[in-house]
Design a protein around this motif. Structure first.
Motif, short mmCIF file in Angstrom:
data_model
loop_
_atom_site.label_atom_id
_atom_site.label_comp_id
_atom_site.label_asym_id
_atom_site.label_seq_id
_atom_site.Cartn_x
_atom_site.Cartn_y
_atom_site.Cartn_z
N ASN A 53 47.01 50.47 30.53
CA ASN A 53 45.60 50.12 30.19
C ASN A 53 45.21 48.86 30.95
OD1 ASN A 53 45.15 52.04 28.42
ND2 ASN A 53 45.87 51.07 26.56
N ARG A 54 45.97 47.93 31.34
CA ARG A 54 45.48 46.73 32.06
C ARG A 54 45.30 47.11 33.49
NH1 ARG A 54 50.65 42.89 30.52
NH2 ARG A 54 50.28 43.04 28.24
N TYR A 55 45.77 48.48 34.01
CA TYR A 55 45.54 48.75 35.38
C TYR A 55 44.15 49.41 35.31
CZ TYR A 55 49.94 48.61 38.14
OH TYR A 55 50.94 47.86 38.91
N ARG A 56 44.02 50.10 34.20
CA ARG A 56 42.84 50.88 34.03
C ARG A 56 41.67 49.83 34.09
NH1 ARG A 56 45.57 54.08 30.23
NH2 ARG A 56 45.83 56.30 30.96
N ALA A 57 41.90 48.79 33.44
CA ALA A 57 40.67 47.48 33.22
C ALA A 57 40.59 46.97 34.75
CB ALA A 57 41.31 46.45 32.19
N SER A 58 41.71 46.87 35.43
CA SER A 58 41.47 46.20 36.72
C SER A 58 40.64 47.15 37.62
CB SER A 58 42.84 46.04 37.55
OG SER A 58 43.55 44.76 36.66
N LEU A 59 41.00 48.66 37.36
CA LEU A 59 40.09 49.47 38.32
C LEU A 59 38.64 49.58 37.88
CD1 LEU A 59 42.13 52.77 38.15
CD2 LEU A 59 41.64 51.42 40.11
N GLY A 60 38.40 49.26 36.61
CA GLY A 60 37.01 49.22 36.37
C GLY A 60 36.49 47.84 37.21
N LEU A 61 37.18 46.57 37.25
CA LEU A 61 36.71 45.58 38.00
C LEU A 61 36.51 45.90 39.45
CD1 LEU A 61 38.93 42.54 36.52
CD2 LEU A 61 36.52 43.36 35.89
N VAL A 62 37.35 46.55 40.15
CA VAL A 62 37.25 47.23 41.34
C VAL A 62 35.99 48.13 41.54
CG1 VAL A 62 38.14 48.74 43.10
CG2 VAL A 62 39.81 47.14 42.06
N GLU A 63 35.48 48.95 40.40
CA GLU A 63 34.60 49.70 40.51
C GLU A 63 32.90 48.95 40.64
OE1 GLU A 63 33.47 54.15 39.00
OE2 GLU A 63 34.64 52.98 37.99
N ARG A 64 33.52 47.78 39.58
CA ARG A 64 32.04 46.87 39.72
C ARG A 64 32.03 45.78 40.48
NH1 ARG A 64 33.77 47.69 34.54
NH2 ARG A 64 34.92 45.60 34.20
N GLY A 65 32.96 45.75 41.49
CA GLY A 65 32.83 44.55 42.46
C GLY A 65 33.22 43.33 42.08
N GLU A 66 33.71 43.25 40.96
CA GLU A 66 34.08 41.88 40.43
C GLU A 66 35.29 41.36 40.88
OE1 GLU A 66 33.57 42.07 35.91
OE2 GLU A 66 31.99 43.30 36.04
N ALA A 67 35.41 39.95 40.47
CA ALA A 67 36.50 39.12 41.09
C ALA A 67 37.98 39.50 40.40
CB ALA A 67 36.47 37.69 40.52
N LEU A 68 39.00 39.72 41.07
CA LEU A 68 40.33 40.22 41.08
C LEU A 68 41.27 39.19 41.18
CD1 LEU A 68 39.43 43.45 42.76
CD2 LEU A 68 40.41 43.33 40.20
N GLU A 69 42.14 38.96 40.26
CA GLU A 69 43.25 38.07 40.16
C GLU A 69 44.48 38.60 41.40
OE1 GLU A 69 44.47 36.51 36.64
OE2 GLU A 69 42.37 35.77 36.05
N GLU A 70 44.84 39.82 40.53
CA GLU A 70 46.18 40.40 41.48
C GLU A 70 45.85 40.80 42.90
OE1 GLU A 70 48.53 42.96 39.04
OE2 GLU A 70 47.33 42.68 37.40
N ALA A 71 46.62 40.66 43.84
CA ALA A 71 46.80 40.91 45.16
C ALA A 71 46.87 42.38 45.46
CB ALA A 71 47.91 40.31 45.86
N LEU A 72 47.49 43.30 44.59
CA LEU A 72 47.37 44.62 44.61
C LEU A 72 46.00 45.16 44.42
CD1 LEU A 72 48.20 47.33 44.86
CD2 LEU A 72 48.98 47.34 42.28
N PHE A 73 45.28 44.54 43.48
CA PHE A 73 43.94 45.15 43.24
C PHE A 73 42.80 44.73 44.18
CE2 PHE A 73 46.24 46.41 39.37
CZ PHE A 73 45.61 47.84 39.03
N ARG A 74 43.01 43.37 44.73
CA ARG A 74 42.01 42.76 45.88
C ARG A 74 42.47 43.90 47.03
NH1 ARG A 74 44.30 37.86 44.45
NH2 ARG A 74 45.40 37.78 46.02
N ASP A 75 43.50 44.13 47.35
CA ASP A 75 43.94 44.96 48.36
C ASP A 75 43.18 46.30 48.11
OD1 ASP A 75 45.15 43.13 49.80
OD2 ASP A 75 47.16 43.85 49.27
#
Length: 268
Positions: A53-75
């Motif tokens: 579920n945390r991965y899903r939440a990070s995907l939501g940040l990716v989709e909305r163009g918001e700031a990301l902490e983890e390098a994987l999701f920044r990539d």
């Protein structure tokens, strides 16, 4: 080439154009790390589901163009933006990994194919988006190849999935029709009933793979070669399952260095 649960594509293969290797590596890192959450370690199911579920939440940040902490999701955000990748395809992968945590049996082949649709097909579709080849015909062919690769892995690892995770992907109705029960897996029994069931599964997986194989001839250059090599690798594993008399309990088929000259020759 790796044919595994989350490795249904060659990872950053030298056959790929150099500019595509980095985004393919990111897709692989996402898929492998998420699948490891579902399969590895000693966490109970509720913790595993919470991590996904945390991965899903990070995907939501990716989709909305918001700031990301983890390098994987920044990539991930970078390749989604640069290559116009569909975030839903990453969510489909997460849904399949979560399903592995809670679903251990499959009533029919329709259910198995739905699992393949989310566990494998998104990888092929993401690659086609990287290649800028997303016609309906190409997407359908990619789905066939990826679903077939997932089936290859499921039949190759039928013993491992049962012994390690109590999972049976063989359709329950087809097991019953062939006279196969869970005792076959418990006892590692490769009798005539098991062989008939596995022969049926192997033939169907091969037909599905071959139905998508023309994609490798339609795609240009090294990309097409990559797809053709992947198809040949999957077909080779099916050949080895047959050659072992469908006894995946004692002779798990794998690709070796000796297989590669033949695979590459067939892919040319």
């Amino acid at each position: 080439m790796a044919i595994g649960h989350y490795e249904n594509f060659p990872v950053a293969s030298l056959l790929l154009p150099a500019e595509l290797r980095a985004p393919v590596e990111v897709i692989y890192r996402f898929a492998r790390s998420a699948d490891d959450i579902a399969d590895e370690g000693a966490d109970p199911p509720d913790i595993r589901l919470e991590k996904l579920n945390r991965y899903r939440a990070s995907l939501g940040l990716v989709e909305r163009g918001e700031a990301l902490e983890e390098a994987l999701f920044r990539d991930l955000a970078r390749i989604v933006r640069e290559h116009a990748l569909e975030p839903q395809l990453f969510r489909d992968l997460l849904d399949a990994f979560a399903q592995d945590i809670v679903k251990k049996r499959y009533a029919s082949f329709t259910e198995v194919l739905d699992y393949c649709r989310r566990s494998a097909n998104p990888v092929g579709r993401l690659l086609l988006q990287l290649f800028k080849r997303t016609t309906e015909r190409d997407l359908i062919a990619s789905d066939a190849i990826c679903s077939a690769l997932q089936l290859v892995n499921l039949w190759q690892d039928a013993d491992i999935d049962y012994s390690r995770g109590n999972r049976i992907y063989l359709p329950q109705d087809e097991m019953a029709r062939h006279g196969v029960t869970e005792r076959h897996l418990e006892e590692k029994r490769c009798d005539a009933a098991w062989q008939a069931l596995m022969e049926f599964q192997v033939k169907r997986a091969r037909q599905l793979m071959l139905s998508g194989a023309p994609l490798g001839r339609r795609l240009p250059g090294r990309i097409g070669m990559e797809v053709r090599a992947t198809v040949q690798g999957g077909l080779r594993i099916l050949d080895k399952i047959e050659a072992a008399g469908y006894d995946v309990f004692r002779r798990r088929p794998v690709l070796t260095l000796f297989d590669w000259p033949l695979l590459l020759l067939k892919a040319v």
